[in-house]
Scaffold this active site. Structure first.
Site, PDB file in Angstrom:
ATOM      1  N   GLU A 137      36.341 118.757  -9.197  1.00 25.13           N
ATOM      2  CA  GLU A 137      35.458 120.170  -8.209  1.00 25.13           C
ATOM      3  C   GLU A 137      33.862 120.059  -9.142  1.00 25.13           C
ATOM      4  O   GLU A 137      33.858 120.692 -10.180  1.00 25.13           O
ATOM      5  CB  GLU A 137      35.871 121.960  -8.063  1.00 25.13           C
ATOM      6  CG  GLU A 137      37.093 121.817  -8.024  1.00 25.13           C
ATOM      7  CD  GLU A 137      37.105 122.254  -6.233  1.00 25.13           C
ATOM      8  OE1 GLU A 137      35.994 122.021  -5.847  1.00 25.13           O
ATOM      9  OE2 GLU A 137      38.180 122.325  -5.471  1.00 25.13           O
TER      10      GLU A 137
ATOM     11  N   CYS B 181      27.952 125.952  -7.927  1.00 26.77           N
ATOM     12  CA  CYS B 181      27.754 124.730  -6.886  1.00 26.77           C
ATOM     13  C   CYS B 181      27.663 125.090  -6.409  1.00 26.77           C
ATOM     14  O   CYS B 181      26.541 123.715  -5.413  1.00 26.77           O
ATOM     15  CB  CYS B 181      28.820 124.633  -8.065  1.00 26.77           C
ATOM     16  SG  CYS B 181      30.868 125.771  -7.239  1.00 26.77           S
TER      17      CYS B 181
END
Ligand code: NAD
Length: 571
Positions: A312, A346
């Protein structure tokens, strides 16, 4: 002008007067936050920090070394010292002793032993343990949320939101423990049947980033447990206290249910601890959350030993505001995603693509808010624990420097800063000495070929450019290495269909009339391309935490071969 004069001095003053007696407020807070030594030789914490730490059973004497390794039976740590520093004040919150390589290996072994008991436990019983973890978290949701704010720097409601996200995924995983299923498939051979069976992997290594010091662990711990695995967690070196607090909170749940607490082992530490986990053949799955640079290394190292990895990594997320968008809605969506968490998600919006016909109007409304100094209509920068604050500090000085060099690069290459304020905020005034990492949120118009468009700068900087057709906007959206989150604001159903389809966004998250950040736990979370292709949390993400076996079962008295193959020999 002092930034705090702009960002509601009175609110912060009110809060500091809550923490300290009125007449002494300023002097005492200055003294405490400066870390003056008391007669005992101990370094004192601010009242606020000690209140949060002690509510979570964490030491408040910052001279004391806090053990950062939990192997299921004891707390230890004789490796690197990790200093937890408050990004808002520069105050040292704790000194944590991380693990050595040998201690990491021992914790992996303990977790491996625990995994043998976890996998024997019926899945619904594992789900019950996760439900009890939920209850433990709920009992400290505010305290833990405040610790996240204090240590990471995100605002109070987002700190709490992280813990709520962990609680939500506990609910999801508890349900999953009674509903995850394999497959029964028809066989072409008479009196045969084919099963696809999920079985636990063993130990799941969880390596997490500083910006989500609690929720990312929650996504992984809960799904790994209900699928029958033990876990070992290496948090970011700058947020060790949040991980220690979470581990202390959930540790009794395992003990109460007759499972070794090494099923949720913890090893705080730096790169050597990370590399030990990533390289260990006893950790079949590494779930890594972090930068593209480190993720690439981790991915290769795990592949090198034929392990499994969930990656991720960084995002570079765009919002497209089309000509038929509801501009008010788009404005709200862009604001939260661009400046929320001070641009340190993110999924933060980094690129704003505006249809040429609405660009001037949208930008003027957006910049009005960025530039506002009006008390009720401004992006309040300040103390993350002040409930009115919308933008907290950056996590560390390195992030401030990266923000500055990104802006300097953009302007030196002919780009333009559109907001009235930009740059580092010097000399804040919280009634304490300012050592926080404050910056102004910025909207900029870089040159179209500026390299910044392809990179993730983890700060509140929003790049703008115009487009003429949706096709062109989608091409720009897809033209970067990363593929995490993306949003289209439109009221046109055909545009929606295009955006979601094969010629649409190439990201893992493809939203409509919702910003790029703030996902729920129900769907699989993750991104494509250099974001790593990983999926965590909901959806089918759990299927990565198991080893799958295809099992053909013959309940006849003959042994026919598939595809009509004839081997011509009888046993
Ligand atoms: P980072 O890559 O610096 O660190 C992440 C983790 O890796 C830390 O625990 C670190 O100690 C560890 N690490 C560093 N070098 C290592 C090595 N060689 N081997 C093994 N482990 C190592 O990331 P960060 O600065 O903490 O976090 C910010 C980044 O994380 C951003 O790029 C952000 O986009 C990304 N992120 C992605 C997601 C997502 O879900 N896609 C979520 C949160 C953060």
């Amino acid at each position: 002008m002092s930034p705090i004069a702009i960002t509601s001095a009175s609110a912060i003053e009110d809060q500091s007067q809550e923490m300290f007696p009125k007449s002494l407020s300023s002097t005492i807070s200055k003294t405490l936050l400066n870390g003056t030594r008391a007669g005992s030789g101990s370094r004192l914490l601010s009242t606020r920090a000690s209140k949060i730490l002690s509510s979570l059973n964490l030491p408040t004497d910052t001279n004391q070394s806090i053990p950062g390794v939990f192997d299921g039976t004891k707390w230890l740590g004789s490796g690197e010292e990790l200093v937890s520093k408050c990004p808002a004040t520069g105050e040292i919150l704790g000194r944590v002793r991380g693990g050595t390589v040998a201690e990491t290996q021992a914790a992996i072994k303990a977790s491996f032993e625990a995994s043998k008991l976890v996998r024997q436990m019926p899945a619904p019983k594992r789900g019950e343990i996760v439900r009890q973890i939920r209850e433990a978290l709920l009992s400290k949701v505010d305290e833990l949320g405040d610790l996240v704010s204090l240590e990471m720097g995100k605002i109070k409601s987002e700190g709490r939101g992280e813990v709520v996200e962990f609680i939500d995924v506990c609910d999801y995983a508890t349900g999953l423990s009674r509903s995850m299923k394999g497959n029964v498939l028809p066989s072409e051979r008479p009196e045969h049947v084919i099963y696809e069976n999920p079985n636990p992997l063993g130990v799941v290594g969880i390596l997490s980033a500083f910006n989500f010091p609690v929720a990312v662990y929650g996504w992984n711990l809960t799904i790994a447990l209900v699928t029958g695995n033990a876990t070992i967690w290496k948090p970011a070196p700058s947020t060790p206290l949040s991980s220690i607090a979470v581990t202390k909170l959930i540790q009794p749940v395992f003990e109460k249910n007759g499972l070794p607490a090494a099923a949720a082992a913890l090893v705080c530490g730096g790169v050597d601890v990370g590399k030990t986990l990533v390289g260990s053949a006893d950790v079949p799955l590494i779930s890594f959350t972090g930068s593209e640079k480190v993720g690439k290394e981790v991915g290769k190292a795990v592949q090198d030993r034929f392990g499994k990895a969930i990656l991720e990594l960084g995002g570079n997320n765009a919002v497209i505001v089309d000509e038929d968008a509801d501009l008010g809605l788009a404005l709200q969506g862009v604001l939260f995603a661009a400046v929320g968490t001070a641009g340190q998600r993110c999924t933060s919006t980094r690129r704003l693509l505006l249809h040429r016909s609405i660009s001037a109007e949208f930008l003027s409304r957006l910049l009005k808010i960025y530039d506002s100094t009006h008390p009720t209509n401004q992006l309040l920068v300040g103390d993350p624990l002040n409930p009115s604050t919308l933008i907290g500090p950056l996590h560390n000085q390195a992030a401030v420097e990266k923000y500055e060099s990104t802006l300097a690069g953009i302007t030196s290459r002919g780009g333009e800063i559109l907001t009235l304020r930009s740059g580092r905020i010097e000399g804040g005034d919280f009634g304490v000495e300012d050592k926080g990492n404050w910056v102004w949120p910025v909207v900029a118009r870089p040159q179209k070929d500026d390299p910044c468009w392809k990179e993730e700068t983890f700060a509140p900087i929003l790049y703008v450019q115009e487009f003429d057709t949706l096709e062109e906007a989608i091409e720009i959206n897809n033209s970067v290495p990363q593929g995490l989150s993306s949003s289209l604001f439109t009221s046109n159903v055909q545009s929606m269909g295009k955006w979601l389809g094969p010629d649409g966004s190439d990201c893992g998250i493809v939203n409509i009339n919702v910003g790029t950040s703030g996902a729920e736990i129900g769907a699989g979370f993750g991104g494509n391309k250099s974001t790593g292709w990983g999926r965590e949390s909901g959806g089918d993400a759990w299927k990565q935490y198991v080893r799958w076996s295809a099992a053909t079962v013959n309940y006849s008295s003959k042994l026919p071969l598939a595809q009509g193959v004839n081997f011509g020999i009888q046993g």
